[in-house]
Design a protein around this motif. Structure first.
Motif, short mmCIF file in Angstrom:
data_model
loop_
_atom_site.label_atom_id
_atom_site.label_comp_id
_atom_site.label_asym_id
_atom_site.label_seq_id
_atom_site.Cartn_x
_atom_site.Cartn_y
_atom_site.Cartn_z
N ASP A 186 0.86 -1.18 0.00
CA ASP A 186 0.00 0.00 0.00
C ASP A 186 0.91 1.24 0.00
N THR A 187 1.37 1.61 -1.19
CA THR A 187 2.35 2.69 -1.31
C THR A 187 1.82 4.00 -0.76
N TYR A 188 0.60 4.36 -1.15
CA TYR A 188 0.05 5.63 -0.69
C TYR A 188 -0.17 5.61 0.82
N GLY A 189 -0.65 4.51 1.36
CA GLY A 189 -0.88 4.40 2.80
C GLY A 189 0.39 4.55 3.61
N LYS A 190 1.54 4.14 3.02
CA LYS A 190 2.81 4.25 3.74
C LYS A 190 3.20 5.69 4.02
N ILE A 191 2.68 6.62 3.23
CA ILE A 191 2.95 8.05 3.49
C ILE A 191 2.42 8.41 4.87
N GLU A 192 1.14 8.06 5.12
CA GLU A 192 0.51 8.41 6.40
C GLU A 192 1.21 7.72 7.57
N SER A 193 1.58 6.45 7.41
CA SER A 193 2.28 5.74 8.48
C SER A 193 3.59 6.44 8.83
N ASN A 194 4.36 6.80 7.80
CA ASN A 194 5.64 7.47 8.05
C ASN A 194 5.45 8.85 8.68
N LEU A 195 4.40 9.56 8.29
CA LEU A 195 4.13 10.87 8.89
C LEU A 195 3.75 10.73 10.36
N HIS A 196 2.94 9.71 10.68
CA HIS A 196 2.56 9.48 12.07
C HIS A 196 3.80 9.14 12.91
N LEU A 197 4.69 8.31 12.37
CA LEU A 197 5.90 7.94 13.10
C LEU A 197 6.85 9.14 13.21
N ALA A 214 5.65 10.55 -1.34
CA ALA A 214 4.67 11.56 -1.78
C ALA A 214 5.13 12.23 -3.07
N THR A 215 6.45 12.46 -3.19
CA THR A 215 6.98 13.06 -4.43
C THR A 215 6.77 12.12 -5.61
N LYS A 216 7.03 10.82 -5.37
CA LYS A 216 6.87 9.82 -6.43
C LYS A 216 5.41 9.74 -6.89
N LEU A 217 4.48 9.87 -5.95
CA LEU A 217 3.05 9.76 -6.27
C LEU A 217 2.41 11.11 -6.59
N HIS A 218 3.23 12.17 -6.62
CA HIS A 218 2.73 13.52 -6.93
C HIS A 218 1.64 13.95 -5.95
N SER A 219 1.81 13.59 -4.68
CA SER A 219 0.84 13.94 -3.64
C SER A 219 1.32 15.20 -2.92
N ILE A 220 0.79 16.35 -3.35
CA ILE A 220 1.32 17.64 -2.89
C ILE A 220 1.09 17.86 -1.39
N GLU A 223 0.71 15.81 1.12
CA GLU A 223 1.59 14.99 1.96
C GLU A 223 3.05 15.46 1.85
N ARG A 224 3.45 15.95 0.67
CA ARG A 224 4.80 16.51 0.54
C ARG A 224 4.97 17.72 1.46
N LEU A 225 3.96 18.58 1.48
CA LEU A 225 4.03 19.76 2.33
C LEU A 225 4.10 19.36 3.81
N GLU A 226 3.29 18.36 4.20
CA GLU A 226 3.30 17.94 5.60
C GLU A 226 4.66 17.33 5.96
N THR A 248 11.29 9.69 4.28
CA THR A 248 10.67 8.59 3.53
C THR A 248 9.29 8.98 3.03
N ALA A 249 8.50 9.62 3.89
CA ALA A 249 7.18 10.08 3.48
C ALA A 249 7.27 11.08 2.34
N TYR A 250 8.25 11.97 2.43
CA TYR A 250 8.43 12.98 1.37
C TYR A 250 8.79 12.31 0.03
N GLN A 251 9.66 11.31 0.09
CA GLN A 251 10.09 10.63 -1.15
C GLN A 251 8.90 9.90 -1.81
#
Length: 489
Positions: A147-158, A181-187, A189-192, A176-179
């Motif tokens: 779950d690539t997108y879900g891993k962004i939220e997990s890394n942000l919580h940690l 989010a950048t790959k998935l073009h999720s702006i 999450e990149r900002l967070e 890791t979350a930034y990388q």
């Protein structure tokens, strides 16, 4: 269409589109549940948390099975976390996990999300060890199911978990979350992620991440504004084409039947409809402008009051303290103690001004906060007695009325402090099935009745009248000051 608008950050536009979809829903089912869920998401992103919870609960009512309930229930839990209602969030999330359908392979994505949110809730509640176990379990499950997108939220919580105890780990998870989010073009999450990287790094890298943050933030604002305009143009062109086709069909029908009377009726109907729309638009604009003007006036009055308080209450004291510190020998212990007392006096006045202009908590802590506010006016010279405040069932009283009560009592206490100089103040609360009564009495120097308005008490009367209550003053010079407030529940 509404989902696309939400993806592109147009939450107000999304709500308008969802509203257009409502007439097509004939019964409560999975489609009405989806619409209410999207309404909740839009309001959550607009920070309208109470409205968001309402729509999520409406979605739960419309769900026909337990699987359908998982998404709105999880969304409610996320909102509870944002509102610091951690026990409610934990209860909701654990109820989802108790459903064995989550163990099915096709629902492991959902299970990972719920576990991660549950861990975050325990962490925020103050149970970090249990929270960390669940956060790690959620991340491991997301890695397992890819779950690539879900891993962004997990890394942000940690990253947030370690932000105060281990900045290096926090930095690594945020990176890791930034990388990802950048790959998935999720702006968003990149900002967070960048916000964590900015707070966890040295000044050199901090500047680099800050520049990226500003650039991304400016870019997304421009992109989303352009999207709103583009989407509005697409909807306009589509509606225009639809209207033109409808017009052609009507013309064919008119030509086919050649009924002149029907034509006149149609024209009359359209004219009436347009007139009605114009009236509605004018009325809506009138009320919007009136509300906007009232908000501006309220903000202006508040700013003026704060500015006057700062000028009257603080400016002279600060100036005198500065002169005192410049002209006195501060090595002398008595002079130094005198300076500390002056600074402490200024600090207490600043806190008083801040307290008078804070937001009011109208929830379960309202009674305690109201009592605390009144008690702050106790001093060596003034004794404030509060009677029967606990006997009022504040949960049955509208939030607007509670704000009015709080502000009116606050203004009475400020007026007492500035003008009455009373040694004794009694505030008595009474309540029955229909009304709430508040009796304020002090033994100050009072005032002439015809000068009450000049003393600034007109604002109190306006507040009480606005909530359909009544306010009666009773005062004479050197005979104290009494106020009777009565309002419906």
């Amino acid at each position: 269409m509404a989902t696309i608008q939400q993806i592109n950050g147009d939450y107000y536009g999304s709500k308008e589109t969802l509203t257009e979809a409502l007439p097509y829903i004939k019964k409560k089912d999975i489609y009405s549940a989806a619409i209410n869920n999207f309404f909740g998401i839009a309001d959550k992103e607009l920070s309208l948390y109470s409205d968001a919870v309402f729509y999520y609960k409406e979605a739960l009512k419309d769900c026909t099975d337990e699987i359908c309930k998982q998404s709105p229930l999880n969304n409610i839990a996320v909102l509870y976390i944002q509102q610091q209602k951690y026990d409610d969030a934990i209860k909701a999330l654990e109820s989802i996990l108790s459903n064995k359908t989550l163990d099915d392979k096709s629902f492991l994505f959902n299970k990972a999300r719920v576990i991660d949110n549950l861990g975050f809730a325990y962490f925020k509640k103050g149970q970090p060890e249990k929270g960390l176990l669940l956060l790690n379990e959620g991340l491991q499950l997301r890695n397992k199911v890819d779950d690539t997108y879900g891993k962004i939220e997990s890394n942000l919580h940690l990253a947030e978990y370690y932000s105060k105890t281990n900045p290096e780990k926090s930095h690594q998870f945020a990176k890791t979350a930034y990388q990802i989010a950048t790959k998935l073009h999720s702006i968003d999450e990149r900002l967070e992620s960048l916000s964590f990287l900015i707070s966890n790094t040295s000044s050199i890298h901090n500047t680099e991440y800050a520049q990226k943050y500003v650039f991304l933030n400016d870019s997304i604002i421009k992109i989303r504004n352009n999207f709103k305009n583009k989407f509005a143009k697409i909807k306009y062109d589509s509606k225009k084409e639809k209207d033109e086709n409808q017009k052609l069909r009507l013309e064919k029908i008119e030509n086919l039947y050649a009924i002149q009377e029907a034509k006149y009726q149609r024209i009359f109907f359209i004219a009436g409809f347009i007139f009605l729309v114009i009236i509605i638009v004018l009325v809506v604009r009138y009320y919007k402008n009136r509300n906007r003007i009232e908000k501006i006036k309220t903000a202006y009055d508040t700013e003026t009051r704060i500015a006057k308080d700062i000028h009257d209450e603080l400016a002279n004291d600060v100036f005198n303290t500065i002169i005192f510190s410049q002209t006195q020998l501060l090595s002398n212990e008595s002079i130094k103690e005198n300076l500390i007392q002056k600074l402490d006096h200024i600090y207490n006045r600043v806190r008083g001004i801040s307290r008078e202009n804070n937001d009011i908590d109208t929830k379960e802590n309202y009674s305690a906060n109201l009592k605390e506010m009144l008690s702050t006016y106790n001093s060596d010279n003034t004794n404030v007695i509060i009677n029967s405040i606990e006997k009022v069932n504040w949960e049955l009283i509208d939030e607007v009325k509670k704000v009015a009560i709080y502000r009116v009592l606050q203004e009475l206490m400020v007026n007492m402090k500035k003008h009455s100089h009373a040694s004794l103040v009694v505030v008595k609360f009474e309540s029955n099935g229909k009304t709430v009564s508040i009796d304020y009495t002090d033994n100050g120097k009072g005032s002439q009745k015809d000068k009450i308005i000049k003393n600034g008490l007109q604002n109190m009367e306006n507040r009480i009248l606005a909530i359909k209550g009544s306010l009666i003053f009773d005062t004479e010079p050197d005979k104290g000051f009494k106020v009777k407030i009565t309002l419906p529940k």
